[in-house]
Enzyme design. Structure first.
Site, short mmCIF file in Angstrom:
data_model
loop_
_atom_site.label_atom_id
_atom_site.label_comp_id
_atom_site.label_asym_id
_atom_site.label_seq_id
_atom_site.Cartn_x
_atom_site.Cartn_y
_atom_site.Cartn_z
N HIS A 100 0.85 -1.20 0.00
CA HIS A 100 0.00 0.00 0.00
C HIS A 100 0.89 1.25 0.00
O HIS A 100 1.97 1.25 0.60
CB HIS A 100 -0.93 0.00 1.22
CG HIS A 100 -1.97 1.07 1.14
ND1 HIS A 100 -1.71 2.38 1.47
CD2 HIS A 100 -3.25 1.03 0.72
CE1 HIS A 100 -2.80 3.10 1.27
NE2 HIS A 100 -3.75 2.31 0.81
N GLU A 168 -4.07 1.73 -7.69
CA GLU A 168 -4.48 2.76 -6.74
C GLU A 168 -3.55 3.97 -6.90
O GLU A 168 -2.51 4.06 -6.24
CB GLU A 168 -4.43 2.21 -5.32
CG GLU A 168 -4.98 3.19 -4.32
CD GLU A 168 -5.33 2.54 -3.00
OE1 GLU A 168 -6.54 2.31 -2.77
OE2 GLU A 168 -4.44 2.24 -2.20
#
Ligand code: PGA
Length: 251
Positions: A100, A168
């Site tokens: 992430h 993302e």
């Protein structure tokens, strides 16, 4: 925890980050397990580490699966503060978010570490949810495609089919505005070409809401979404799940 459901698209994965207390995590899990129909897709919630076992206990009805937000690249050993993939599997996780942008930016996580974490997760039967995406600066410099290809280099050879890739873009994570459907779709093609169409699934993340989820999810678009801020209230998240399933032609 007993699960009878398999893993199938569309995927709706909640990243609760460090936003909820233990009590709030348990309450949200309880609301979701009664609210999510146990068919037509895969729903995953990713609480913070100390909340995993309590959330696992609240999810015994099989409609919602459990994921973690990070994993150690190492097996059990003398590594203070790290959490082993084997233990994540033991407490009921089936998924784990890897790479992430919060980890890359705040902890300086490298592509090499991401690769080791992917391997550790796979060794213990966890499905990694690998996040790739460029920062605002990389985007301005026109480096988006190169960054994504480089980050995808962390996928262990031959294991593509066991990994869910999330596009993302870092500049689109809330409170920033989301990418447009077209911007995201362009990177979907890049990811598909780079992995030769072999990823288990490719999903979109970054300010996903009920208003925009159908810009991203469709049978020929992304196979699901990774949702942060708008996964924290049961009603809102359930509505996103329903919209995603409708977009995938499940009613
Ligand atoms: P967001 O977070 O939906 O709040 O933008 C997504 C994520 O960072 O995984």
């Amino acid at each position: 925890m007993l699960y009878s459901i398999g893993m199938e698209a569309p995927y709706v994965i909640a990243n609760w980050k460090m936003r909820l207390s233990l009590n709030e995590s348990q309450a949200l899990a309880a609301a979701l397990h009664t609210g999510v129909p146990a068919e037509n897709g895969t729903v995953v919630v990713c609480p913070s580490f100390p909340c995993l076992t309590s959330v696992a206990a609240a999810l015994t009805e099989m409609s919602v699966m459990l994921g973690a937000q990070d994993v150690s690249p190492d097996e059990l050993g003398p590594f203070t503060s790290e959490v082993a993939a084997s233990v994540l599997a033991e407490v009921g996780c089936r998924f784990v978010i890897v790479g992430h942008s919060d980890r890359r930016a705040r902890q300086g996580e490298t592509d090499k570490q991401v690769e080791q974490k992917l391997s550790a997760a796979l060794r213990h039967g966890l499905t990694p949810v690998l996040c790739v995406g460029e920062t605002a600066t990389e985007r301005k410099r026109g480096e988006t495609v190169n960054v994504i290809k480089r980050q995808l280099g962390a996928v262990p050879a031959g294991k593509e089919g066991r990994i869910i890739v999330t596009y993302e873009p870092v500049w689109a994570i809330s409170p920033q505005p989301p990418a447009t459907g077209d911007e995201a779709a362009a990177m979907l093609s890049v990811i598909n070409e780079t992995l030769k169409g072999t990823a288990a699934a490719i999903i979109y993340g970054g300010s996903v809401s009920l208003q925009n989820v159908t810009d991203f999810v469709a049978p020929k678009k992304f196979a699901g979404v990774l949702v942060g801020a708008d996964s924290l209230k049961a009603a809102e998240f359930l509505a996103i799940i329903a919209a995603t399933r409708r977009a995938f032609a499940f009613v």
